[in-house]
Design an enzyme around this catalytic site. Structure first.
Site, PDB file in Angstrom:
ATOM      1  N   GLN A  26       0.845  -1.191   0.000  1.00 54.61           N
ATOM      2  CA  GLN A  26       0.000   0.000   0.000  1.00 54.61           C
ATOM      3  C   GLN A  26       0.892   1.257   0.000  1.00 54.61           C
ATOM      4  OE1 GLN A  26      -3.553   0.210  -0.208  1.00 54.61           O
ATOM      5  NE2 GLN A  26      -3.319  -1.916  -0.845  1.00 54.61           N
ATOM      6  N   SER A  27       0.689   2.184   0.908  1.00 54.61           N
ATOM      7  CA  SER A  27       1.425   3.447   0.837  1.00 54.61           C
ATOM      8  C   SER A  27       2.885   3.344   1.260  1.00 54.61           C
ATOM      9  CB  SER A  27       0.722   4.520   1.683  1.00 54.61           C
ATOM     10  OG  SER A  27      -0.438   4.976   1.028  1.00 54.61           O
TER      11      SER A  27
END
Length: 221
Positions: free
Chosen positions: A12-13
């Site tokens: 993800q991030s």
């Protein structure tokens, strides 16, 4: 010591680190400049957390320097800032090239925030999803089975997956100055120390007064 250290887990991030490193590597090689202006319009907006969105909607467009976008992407985890940097650097293939050139191992980089998140939800990206809660509204129209099937596919073989051991090695190489110039290394490390997201995650266990650089990642449920 590791447990499941070679398995691929969704980033993800966390993957914003690789975009930032790719950009700074291009700065080091003279392909980009920190004061280079990047134009962001409504057509560039992403999904989920993107503090820059309201300014873009209010003004029609904004212009920010590469350095400002790096700060927003790392410290605030702004998805539009990150995707704008990704576009400026040459897209996902440029990030994958950086990862391969530096020999970072089992680290994948996905298709960018918009296609990644819509794929996880079992949808195809539409730019209207970037406005308000349109993404969530469209996702809510899918059946439970549709969403679960898409999420299960992602978790079984995450397109943005990375192994914990590869992440640890890469961060070690970054901190030693092996991946970027000394000035770019200092800049990125300082940004990671200013990261405000995830105050109750790893950062919560660090004693007061310690320096702590990190990058969080959160996925859909």
């Amino acid at each position: 010591i590791s447990k499941r250290g070679e398995e691929l887990f969704p980033q993800q991030s966390v993957s914003k680190m690789w975009v930032a490193m790719t950009v700074l590597d291009q700065v080091d090689r003279g392909k980009l400049k920190l004061d280079q202006i990047v134009r962001i319009t409504r057509d560039d907006l992403a999904v989920f957390h993107q503090p820059i969105r309201e300014r873009v909607i209010a003004n029609g467009e904004v212009q920010e320097t590469v350095q400002t976008l790096l700060e927003l992407a790392i410290t605030k985890s702004d998805n539009t800032a990150n995707d704008s940097l990704l576009r400026t650097a040459g897209g996902p293939s440029a990030v994958r090239d950086f990862i391969n050139r530096k020999g970072l191992g089992k680290i994948r980089f996905g298709p960018g925030e918009r296609d990644l998140q819509s794929g996880i939800a079992g949808m195809e990206w539409q730019q209207s999803y970037a406005i308000g809660n349109n993404f969530e509204a469209a996702r809510a129209k899918l059946t439970y089975d549709q969403r679960k099937a898409a999420l299960d596919r992602y978790l079984a073989d995450p397109v943005d997956g990375a192994s914990p051991l590869a992440l640890v090695k890469a961060l070690g190489e970054l901190s030693k100055g092996s991946l970027l110039s000394s000035s770019s290394t200092r800049m990125l490390m300082a940004m990671m120390e200013r990261t405000s997201s995830g105050p109750n995650r790893l950062k919560a266990g660090v004693p007061a007064g310690w320096r702590f650089g990190h990058k969080t990642g959160t996925g859909q449920q």
